[in-house]
Write an enzyme that holds these catalytic residues in place. Structure first.
Site, PDB file in Angstrom:
ATOM      1  N   ILE A   1      59.264  59.778  66.448  1.00  0.00           N
ATOM      2  CA  ILE A   1      58.698  60.417  65.251  1.00  0.00           C
ATOM      3  C   ILE A   1      57.246  59.984  65.178  1.00  0.00           C
ATOM      4  O   ILE A   1      56.939  58.843  64.842  1.00  0.00           O
ATOM      5  CB  ILE A   1      59.412  60.030  63.942  1.00  0.00           C
ATOM      6  N   ASP A   2      56.368  60.893  65.522  1.00  0.00           N
ATOM      7  CA  ASP A   2      54.940  60.641  65.376  1.00  0.00           C
ATOM      8  C   ASP A   2      54.560  61.102  63.974  1.00  0.00           C
ATOM      9  O   ASP A   2      54.801  62.253  63.610  1.00  0.00           O
ATOM     10  CB  ASP A   2      54.167  61.433  66.438  1.00  0.00           C
TER      11      ASP A   2
ATOM     12  N   ASP B   1      63.887  57.783  63.417  1.00  0.00           N
ATOM     13  CA  ASP B   1      63.040  57.345  64.522  1.00  0.00           C
ATOM     14  C   ASP B   1      63.903  56.837  65.678  1.00  0.00           C
ATOM     15  O   ASP B   1      63.760  57.252  66.831  1.00  0.00           O
ATOM     16  CB  ASP B   1      62.133  56.217  64.011  1.00  0.00           C
TER      17      ASP B   1
ATOM     18  N   ASP C   1      57.127  59.743  71.696  1.00  0.00           N
ATOM     19  CA  ASP C   1      57.031  59.216  70.333  1.00  0.00           C
ATOM     20  C   ASP C   1      58.143  59.904  69.547  1.00  0.00           C
ATOM     21  O   ASP C   1      58.070  61.102  69.280  1.00  0.00           O
ATOM     22  CB  ASP C   1      55.666  59.508  69.706  1.00  0.00           C
TER      23      ASP C   1
ATOM     24  N   GLU D   1      58.328  54.323  72.013  1.00  0.00           N
ATOM     25  CA  GLU D   1      57.791  53.438  70.982  1.00  0.00           C
ATOM     26  C   GLU D   1      58.771  52.374  70.512  1.00  0.00           C
ATOM     27  O   GLU D   1      58.385  51.248  70.220  1.00  0.00           O
ATOM     28  CB  GLU D   1      57.326  54.273  69.782  1.00  0.00           C
TER      29      GLU D   1
ATOM     30  N   THR E   1      55.239  58.813  61.038  1.00  0.00           N
ATOM     31  CA  THR E   1      56.363  58.310  60.239  1.00  0.00           C
ATOM     32  C   THR E   1      56.070  58.378  58.744  1.00  0.00           C
ATOM     33  O   THR E   1      56.943  58.703  57.940  1.00  0.00           O
ATOM     34  CB  THR E   1      56.689  56.851  60.630  1.00  0.00           C
TER      35      THR E   1
ATOM     36  N   ASP F   1      51.020  58.610  71.597  1.00  0.00           N
ATOM     37  CA  ASP F   1      50.379  59.276  70.459  1.00  0.00           C
ATOM     38  C   ASP F   1      49.525  60.472  70.870  1.00  0.00           C
ATOM     39  O   ASP F   1      49.016  61.190  70.001  1.00  0.00           O
ATOM     40  CB  ASP F   1      49.493  58.284  69.694  1.00  0.00           C
TER      41      ASP F   1
END
Length: 345
Positions: free
Chosen positions: A134-135, A46, A132, A70, A137, A282
């Site tokens: 890593i959308d 991330d 994002d 994020e 996770t 998101d």
């Protein structure tokens, strides 16, 4: 106005980040997992993904750079995170070296600064990248779907979006999957230019379109894998009103937007629990990927999503996505189900 240069940079940044994430997911170590205040796990990938994307975009656009993202480096600056930070630094530098475009070795402090450059608040003026890193996770941690989601806002409007989905099959996710299926999709869209999909390895892209299904009984729908992110019981009620026979396809992340943009399903409903505030990272990339493929994205009151208000999407109840023909039927079923739910309380 053309955003071709920005789109090329976004594709490069997201693809590099996807490669880093793939490497980490293959060798996921227990020490890579931390906890956030909201208790969702966050990984070395991330942070590494955010650092990579931030670095690439700043190299391409040094004079005008604003990033709404994020993560920040607060937890990484704690003594307990030293091993994680060292591993992340190596991963980021290895990723840059493997690309060959950048002859640079970043220090740990450099990388932490690139992570922290994502502190912009966005808003209606100027240009802002929205990321994002890593959308999905939790999907990443369980070996499921996740996405690197990157979009560009220009005066509050989403003008381009890129979704790198390393685990999404190149064929429909609804088909029977086998371990030998090729995975790894890059979806990208520029305002007025349509939506395209290509393999993450960079081979040729194809234009994609949302499904043309008009009869809701023939439709299938996506929803969030995690019940925390969307009320599955409410989605079931809406699906029943529409006469949908197929069971829901539950996958993590904005990979749902990508899959919908190429016609894997017809409907996506995200109806979170009361008090949940949607964040722009998101949905920004996924929204333009679907709309440029001919789809419609609104809140549950039928309003288009407004990305000009800062980090949050303050909207009515939830988000619904489908094609133009099905939207009136979906909207009616959503409103009826919400009214029934309210009257039963």
């Amino acid at each position: 106005m053309s955003y071709d240069k920005e789109l090329a940079a976004a594709k490069k940044a997201a693809s590099l980040a996807a490669r880093l994430c793939q490497k980490v997911q293959k060798a996921l170590l227990q020490s890579d997992v931390q906890s956030k205040n909201d208790r969702s796990p966050v990984t070395v990938a991330d942070y590494g993904s955010q650092a990579l994307v931030s670095y690439v975009l700043q190299q391409e656009f040094p004079s005008e750079f604003s990033l709404v993202a994020e993560e920040d480096s607060k937890d990484l600056r704690k003594d307990a995170a030293q091993e994680l930070v060292e591993r992340m630094t190596k991963l980021v530098n290895d990723s840059l070296a493997s690309d060959g475009s950048y002859s640079v070795t970043l220090s740990t402090e450099d990388i932490l600064k690139f992570i922290d450059s994502g502190k912009s608040e966005g808003g209606p003026e100027g240009r802002h990248w929205v990321l994002d890193p890593i959308d999905g996770t939790k999907g990443f941690l369980r070996g499921g779907q996740y996405a690197i989601a990157l979009a560009l806002l220009d005066r509050g409007k989403v003008v381009l979006g890129v979704l790198a989905c390393p685990n999404l099959p190149l064929t429909s996710i609804r088909d029977q999957q086998s371990p030998n299926d090729e995975v790894g999709c890059l979806f990208f869209a520029e305002i007025g230019g349509g939506t395209y999909m290509q393999p993450l390895d960079g081979s040729s892209a194809v234009k994609v379109q949302v499904t043309a299904v008009e009869n809701p009984e023939e439709a299938s729908f996506f929803e969030s894998y995690e019940a925390l992110h969307s009320k599955h019981d409410l989605s079931s009620s809406i699906a029943e009103k529409l006469g949908i026979k197929a069971p829901p396809v539950r996958i993590d992340s904005q990979a749902k937007y990508g899959a919908l943009s190429r016609g894997d399903g017809a409907i996506y409903m995200r109806l979170p629990r009361e008090g949940y505030r949607e964040k722009i990272w998101d949905h920004a990339a996924g929204c333009i990927v679907v709309t440029e493929a001919g789809g419609v994205v609104t809140d549950a009151a039928g309003n288009p999503l407004d990305f000009s208000r800062g980090k949050y999407l303050d909207l009515d109840t939830g988000i619904i996505v489908t094609n133009q023909k099905l939207m009136p039927l979906l909207f009616k079923a959503v409103r009826e189900s919400l009214e029934e739910k309210a009257s039963s309380l």
